[in-house]
Write a protein that holds these residues in place. Structure first.
Motif, short mmCIF file in Angstrom:
data_model
loop_
_atom_site.label_atom_id
_atom_site.label_comp_id
_atom_site.label_asym_id
_atom_site.label_seq_id
_atom_site.Cartn_x
_atom_site.Cartn_y
_atom_site.Cartn_z
N ARG A 110 23.73 -7.64 -35.14
CA ARG A 110 24.26 -6.97 -36.32
C ARG A 110 24.67 -7.97 -37.39
O ARG A 110 24.46 -7.75 -38.60
CB ARG A 110 25.44 -6.09 -35.92
CG ARG A 110 25.03 -4.84 -35.14
CD ARG A 110 26.18 -4.24 -34.38
NE ARG A 110 27.33 -3.96 -35.22
CZ ARG A 110 28.54 -3.65 -34.74
NH1 ARG A 110 28.74 -3.60 -33.44
NH2 ARG A 110 29.52 -3.39 -35.57
N ALA A 111 25.26 -9.09 -36.97
CA ALA A 111 25.67 -10.12 -37.92
C ALA A 111 24.46 -10.72 -38.63
O ALA A 111 24.47 -10.93 -39.85
CB ALA A 111 26.45 -11.22 -37.20
N ALA A 127 31.00 -11.48 -51.07
CA ALA A 127 32.07 -12.12 -50.29
C ALA A 127 32.48 -11.24 -49.11
O ALA A 127 32.62 -11.70 -47.98
CB ALA A 127 33.26 -12.42 -51.18
N ARG A 128 32.67 -9.96 -49.39
CA ARG A 128 33.09 -9.03 -48.33
C ARG A 128 32.02 -8.93 -47.25
O ARG A 128 32.34 -8.87 -46.05
CB ARG A 128 33.35 -7.64 -48.93
CG ARG A 128 33.85 -6.61 -47.92
CD ARG A 128 34.22 -5.31 -48.63
NE ARG A 128 34.71 -4.32 -47.69
CZ ARG A 128 33.94 -3.48 -47.01
NH1 ARG A 128 32.63 -3.53 -47.17
NH2 ARG A 128 34.45 -2.59 -46.18
N ALA A 129 30.75 -8.94 -47.66
CA ALA A 129 29.65 -8.86 -46.69
C ALA A 129 29.63 -10.09 -45.79
O ALA A 129 29.44 -9.99 -44.58
CB ALA A 129 28.32 -8.71 -47.41
N ASN A 130 29.86 -11.27 -46.37
CA ASN A 130 29.90 -12.49 -45.57
C ASN A 130 31.10 -12.51 -44.63
O ASN A 130 31.00 -12.98 -43.49
CB ASN A 130 29.93 -13.72 -46.48
CG ASN A 130 28.56 -14.11 -46.98
OD1 ASN A 130 27.70 -14.53 -46.22
ND2 ASN A 130 28.35 -13.98 -48.28
N ILE A 131 32.21 -12.00 -45.10
CA ILE A 131 33.40 -11.92 -44.25
C ILE A 131 33.14 -11.02 -43.05
O ILE A 131 33.55 -11.31 -41.92
CB ILE A 131 34.61 -11.41 -45.05
CG1 ILE A 131 35.06 -12.48 -46.05
CG2 ILE A 131 35.77 -11.03 -44.13
CD1 ILE A 131 36.11 -12.01 -47.04
N ARG A 132 32.41 -9.93 -43.29
CA ARG A 132 32.07 -9.03 -42.19
C ARG A 132 31.15 -9.72 -41.18
O ARG A 132 31.29 -9.50 -39.97
CB ARG A 132 31.41 -7.76 -42.74
CG ARG A 132 31.13 -6.73 -41.67
CD ARG A 132 32.38 -6.35 -40.92
NE ARG A 132 32.10 -5.45 -39.81
CZ ARG A 132 32.83 -5.36 -38.71
NH1 ARG A 132 33.89 -6.12 -38.57
NH2 ARG A 132 32.51 -4.50 -37.76
N LEU A 136 31.98 -10.20 -37.14
CA LEU A 136 31.08 -9.83 -36.06
C LEU A 136 30.80 -11.03 -35.15
O LEU A 136 30.75 -10.89 -33.92
CB LEU A 136 29.76 -9.29 -36.63
CG LEU A 136 29.84 -7.91 -37.27
CD1 LEU A 136 28.57 -7.61 -38.07
CD2 LEU A 136 30.05 -6.83 -36.21
N CYS A 137 30.64 -12.20 -35.75
CA CYS A 137 30.41 -13.41 -34.95
C CYS A 137 31.64 -13.74 -34.11
O CYS A 137 31.51 -14.16 -32.94
CB CYS A 137 30.06 -14.58 -35.86
SG CYS A 137 28.42 -14.46 -36.61
N ASP A 138 32.81 -13.55 -34.67
CA ASP A 138 34.05 -13.80 -33.91
C ASP A 138 34.14 -12.88 -32.70
O ASP A 138 34.61 -13.27 -31.63
CB ASP A 138 35.27 -13.62 -34.80
CG ASP A 138 35.50 -14.81 -35.73
OD1 ASP A 138 34.99 -15.91 -35.42
OD2 ASP A 138 36.18 -14.65 -36.76
N LYS A 139 33.69 -11.64 -32.86
CA LYS A 139 33.69 -10.70 -31.74
C LYS A 139 32.72 -11.17 -30.66
O LYS A 139 33.02 -11.08 -29.47
CB LYS A 139 33.31 -9.30 -32.22
CG LYS A 139 34.38 -8.64 -33.06
CD LYS A 139 34.02 -7.19 -33.36
CE LYS A 139 35.15 -6.51 -34.13
NZ LYS A 139 34.88 -5.08 -34.35
N ALA A 157 27.48 -18.04 -42.89
CA ALA A 157 28.30 -17.14 -43.71
C ALA A 157 29.44 -17.91 -44.37
O ALA A 157 29.76 -17.67 -45.54
CB ALA A 157 28.85 -16.01 -42.85
N LEU A 158 30.04 -18.84 -43.65
CA LEU A 158 31.11 -19.66 -44.22
C LEU A 158 30.56 -20.53 -45.35
O LEU A 158 31.23 -20.72 -46.38
CB LEU A 158 31.73 -20.54 -43.13
CG LEU A 158 32.66 -19.83 -42.15
CD1 LEU A 158 32.93 -20.72 -40.94
CD2 LEU A 158 33.98 -19.45 -42.83
#
Length: 262
Positions: A110-111, A127-132, A136-139, A157-158
């Motif tokens: 999904r990420a 920005a919001r899309a990259n944060i999302r 997802l990667c953190d999960k 993304a970062l």
């Protein structure tokens, strides 16, 4: 006995609110109710706005819309129930189940899909899309700390958010799990974006030691030399790159500018 049976029937009526003595269980119950109501609204809005006149277009739009719905519902769930509220034994059990079901790969898929859409300029709020993507990667990492792709995608993304040192940290985390030339390329690209041109060239050269015909490394060196105002070396690398592969339109424009400055 009859009265008790009648009470049970009343309590089981569809639509009745269920109450628990446990605060934790009550929060879960309330959260499920809230997610259910929100998901119905999201699905109703999708049904109203989705154009299915063209099947090919419908397929792509549907996949993207479903992906967005899953993300929205996941965010809702996270807002309602956080790991800090859940007993550690439940967290460990849930994590083990997710590992067994390869849920980390689902989060990464999904990420990656969302990151591809970011790079295709599909989002207004980039920005919001990259944060999302990062969330997802953190999960995925929480489920499986050895998922190299999760660190790599998070790093990209970062980098999109101009957080270059943090991005490189995630790329290094990815390499600690699995050595991959594309990650080395990402580190070099990020160094260039951060103005660390010497470091970028060193990393590109490291890649070329393993693959002397790496188109991405040679093109990256050309762009890095151009960024550092070394136009002669940039021209040399552009020539090498063009002999191996096809340069994109932006790289061709930069090469033209480079020739004008020599």
């Amino acid at each position: 006995m009859a009265d008790n049976e009648e009470d049970i029937k009343v309590n089981r009526k569809k639509g009745d609110k269920v109450y628990f003595e446990s605060t934790f269980l009550q929060r879960i119950s309330d959260g499920i109710d809230f997610i259910w109501n929100e998901s119905r609204e999201i699905l109703e809005e999708l049904d109203e706005n989705l154009d299915v006149s063209d099947f090919d277009d419908f397929s792509e739009k549907t996949l993207n819309s479903i992906s967005d719905i899953v993300d929205e519902l996941s965010q809702l769930k996270s807002e309602i129930i956080s790991y800090g509220d859940v007993p550690e034994s439940v967290v460990d059990s849930t994590r083990n189940i997710k590992v067994a079901l390869n849920r980390d790969h689902d989060y990464v898929r999904r990420a990656k899909r969302r990151l591809d859409r970011v790079n295709s300029d599909e989002f207004v709020d980039v920005a919001r899309a990259n944060i999302r993507v990062i969330e997802l990667c953190d999960k995925a990492i929480d489920v499986n700390p050895s998922n190299a792709d999760a660190y790599y995608i998070k790093g990209r993304a970062l980098s999109n958010l101009d957080k270059y040192p943090e991005a490189i940290d995630e790329f290094i985390n990815s390499l600690a799990v699995r050595d991959d030339l594309k990650v080395w390329i990402a580190i070099a690209n990020t160094n260039t974006l951060n103005g660390d041109y010497d470091d970028a060239i060193d990393v590109y050269d490291r890649v070329l030691q393993k693959d002397e015909n790496s188109f991405d490394a040679i093109k990256g060196k050309a762009l890095t030399y151009y960024a550092s105002d070394d136009y002669k070396k940039a021209d040399e690398e552009f020539k090498k790159a063009s002999s191996i592969g096809t340069l994109d339109s932006i790289s061709k424009e930069i090469w033209d500018e480079c020739l004008e400055k020599i």
